[in-house]
Write a protein that holds these residues in place. Structure first.
Motif, mmCIF file in Angstrom:
data_model
loop_
_atom_site.group_PDB
_atom_site.id
_atom_site.type_symbol
_atom_site.label_atom_id
_atom_site.label_comp_id
_atom_site.label_asym_id
_atom_site.label_seq_id
_atom_site.Cartn_x
_atom_site.Cartn_y
_atom_site.Cartn_z
ATOM 1 N N TYR A 126 0.939 -1.069 0.050
ATOM 2 C CA TYR A 126 -0.040 -0.068 0.067
ATOM 3 C C TYR A 126 0.925 1.122 0.043
ATOM 4 N N ARG A 127 2.163 1.199 0.545
ATOM 5 C CA ARG A 127 3.002 2.331 0.440
ATOM 6 C C ARG A 127 3.605 2.707 -0.803
ATOM 7 N N GLN A 128 3.337 1.689 -1.859
ATOM 8 C CA GLN A 128 3.725 1.947 -3.241
ATOM 9 C C GLN A 128 2.586 2.154 -4.254
ATOM 10 N N PRO A 129 1.715 3.017 -4.069
ATOM 11 C CA PRO A 129 0.319 2.762 -4.880
ATOM 12 C C PRO A 129 0.670 2.982 -6.428
ATOM 13 N N LYS A 130 1.884 3.838 -7.036
ATOM 14 C CA LYS A 130 1.970 3.672 -8.130
ATOM 15 C C LYS A 130 2.654 2.341 -8.731
ATOM 16 N N ARG A 131 3.471 1.567 -8.123
ATOM 17 C CA ARG A 131 3.590 0.317 -8.496
ATOM 18 C C ARG A 131 2.606 -0.428 -8.370
ATOM 19 N N LEU A 132 1.955 -0.592 -7.344
ATOM 20 C CA LEU A 132 0.665 -1.485 -7.295
ATOM 21 C C LEU A 132 -0.398 -1.255 -8.286
ATOM 22 N N ALA A 133 -0.671 0.298 -8.729
ATOM 23 C CA ALA A 133 -1.459 0.485 -9.860
ATOM 24 C C ALA A 133 -0.935 -0.174 -11.076
ATOM 25 N N ARG A 134 0.277 -0.252 -11.365
ATOM 26 C CA ARG A 134 0.991 -0.643 -12.636
ATOM 27 C C ARG A 134 0.693 -2.144 -12.557
ATOM 28 N N ALA A 135 0.781 -2.802 -11.550
ATOM 29 C CA ALA A 135 0.651 -4.326 -11.438
ATOM 30 C C ALA A 135 -1.057 -4.601 -11.636
ATOM 31 N N LEU A 136 -1.862 -3.891 -10.990
ATOM 32 C CA LEU A 136 -3.439 -4.458 -11.170
ATOM 33 C C LEU A 136 -4.055 -3.799 -12.301
ATOM 34 N N LEU A 137 -3.949 -2.385 -12.776
ATOM 35 C CA LEU A 137 -4.828 -1.834 -13.753
ATOM 36 C C LEU A 137 -4.712 -2.516 -14.976
ATOM 37 N N PRO A 138 -3.683 -3.027 -15.486
ATOM 38 C CA PRO A 138 -4.094 -3.587 -16.900
ATOM 39 C C PRO A 138 -4.750 -5.043 -16.953
ATOM 40 N N VAL A 139 -4.441 -5.865 -15.876
ATOM 41 C CA VAL A 139 -5.186 -7.033 -15.581
ATOM 42 C C VAL A 139 -6.639 -6.600 -15.168
ATOM 43 N N ALA A 140 -6.884 -5.814 -14.451
ATOM 44 C CA ALA A 140 -8.270 -5.396 -14.199
ATOM 45 C C ALA A 140 -9.152 -4.850 -15.055
ATOM 46 N N VAL A 141 -8.544 -4.139 -16.135
ATOM 47 C CA VAL A 141 -9.123 -3.671 -17.280
ATOM 48 C C VAL A 141 -9.668 -4.742 -18.200
ATOM 49 N N VAL A 142 -8.535 -5.762 -18.163
ATOM 50 C CA VAL A 142 -8.886 -6.788 -19.491
ATOM 51 C C VAL A 142 -10.202 -7.537 -19.031
ATOM 52 N N PHE A 143 -10.006 -7.696 -17.594
ATOM 53 C CA PHE A 143 -10.998 -8.996 -16.962
ATOM 54 C C PHE A 143 -12.548 -7.944 -16.900
ATOM 55 N N LEU A 144 -12.469 -6.496 -16.517
ATOM 56 C CA LEU A 144 -13.613 -5.914 -16.581
ATOM 57 C C LEU A 144 -14.311 -5.728 -17.963
ATOM 58 N N VAL A 145 -13.473 -5.471 -19.088
ATOM 59 C CA VAL A 145 -14.012 -5.653 -20.328
ATOM 60 C C VAL A 145 -14.505 -6.853 -20.868
ATOM 61 N N TRP A 146 -13.832 -8.190 -20.403
ATOM 62 C CA TRP A 146 -14.494 -9.396 -20.656
ATOM 63 C C TRP A 146 -15.710 -9.478 -19.741
ATOM 64 N N ASP A 147 -15.748 -9.165 -18.687
ATOM 65 C CA ASP A 147 -16.868 -9.332 -17.887
ATOM 66 C C ASP A 147 -18.201 -8.407 -18.747
ATOM 67 N N ALA A 148 -17.628 -7.130 -19.082
ATOM 68 C CA ALA A 148 -18.707 -6.525 -19.775
ATOM 69 C C ALA A 148 -19.367 -6.850 -20.817
ATOM 70 N N LEU A 149 -18.295 -7.541 -21.683
ATOM 71 C CA LEU A 149 -18.985 -8.271 -22.917
ATOM 72 C C LEU A 149 -19.649 -9.334 -22.742
ATOM 73 N N ALA A 150 -19.356 -10.121 -21.713
ATOM 74 C CA ALA A 150 -20.082 -11.658 -21.245
ATOM 75 C C ALA A 150 -21.584 -11.059 -20.846
ATOM 76 N N ILE A 151 -21.541 -9.880 -20.100
ATOM 77 C CA ILE A 151 -22.928 -9.410 -19.614
ATOM 78 C C ILE A 151 -23.682 -8.918 -20.687
ATOM 79 N N ALA A 152 -23.126 -8.190 -21.497
ATOM 80 C CA ALA A 152 -23.997 -7.577 -22.608
ATOM 81 C C ALA A 152 -24.322 -9.031 -23.787
ATOM 82 N N GLY A 153 -23.484 -9.768 -23.955
ATOM 83 C CA GLY A 153 -23.646 -11.010 -24.707
ATOM 84 C C GLY A 153 -24.594 -12.009 -23.997
ATOM 85 N N GLU A 154 -24.981 -11.608 -22.599
ATOM 86 C CA GLU A 154 -25.828 -12.534 -22.021
ATOM 87 C C GLU A 154 -25.342 -14.040 -21.626
ATOM 88 N N VAL A 155 -23.939 -14.002 -21.576
ATOM 89 C CA VAL A 155 -23.111 -15.389 -21.428
ATOM 90 C C VAL A 155 -23.477 -15.610 -19.878
#
Length: 113
Positions: free
Chosen positions: A28-57
């Protein structure tokens, strides 16, 4: 528990791993480093979820989510999942690395004696 069950599990994950930060993991004391580790993966999976919800998967059982939705019908709990669980994973990884480093140092000192 119903509608707060998912949130309660996420909160428990944070509470269980929080002592790792206090023990020296320094995630938690290194927020920039944490964001670099989390954001790319989170964005990919959130887009994946959004597409699956929109497609009623898949959908989320309304009895187990609060009903608070972000854009693209993503439940609040799902967004938090892609933040909380990776943070807990990074905290655990850093704590294990810290422990292993300490053990290696002790082992080297014992060999020198």
């Amino acid at each position: 528990m119903g509608k707060v069950e998912y949130l309660a599990v996420l909160a428990a994950c944070v509470l269980v791993t929080l002592p790792l930060e206090l023990a020296g993991a320094r995630v938690y004391r290194q927020p920039k480093r944490l964001a670099r580790a989390l954001l790319p993966v989170a964005v990919v999976f959130l887009v994946w979820d959004a597409l699956a919800i929109a497609g009623e998967v898949w959908t989320y059982a309304p009895e187990f989510v609060t009903g608070i939705r972000a854009p693209f019908s993503l439940p609040l709990e799902e967004i938090l999942f892609f933040v909380v669980i990776p943070i807990c994973g990074v905290l655990t990884y850093e704590a294990v690395q810290l422990a292993l480093t300490g053990l290696r140092r002790r082992g080297k000192q014992a060999v020198r004696r």
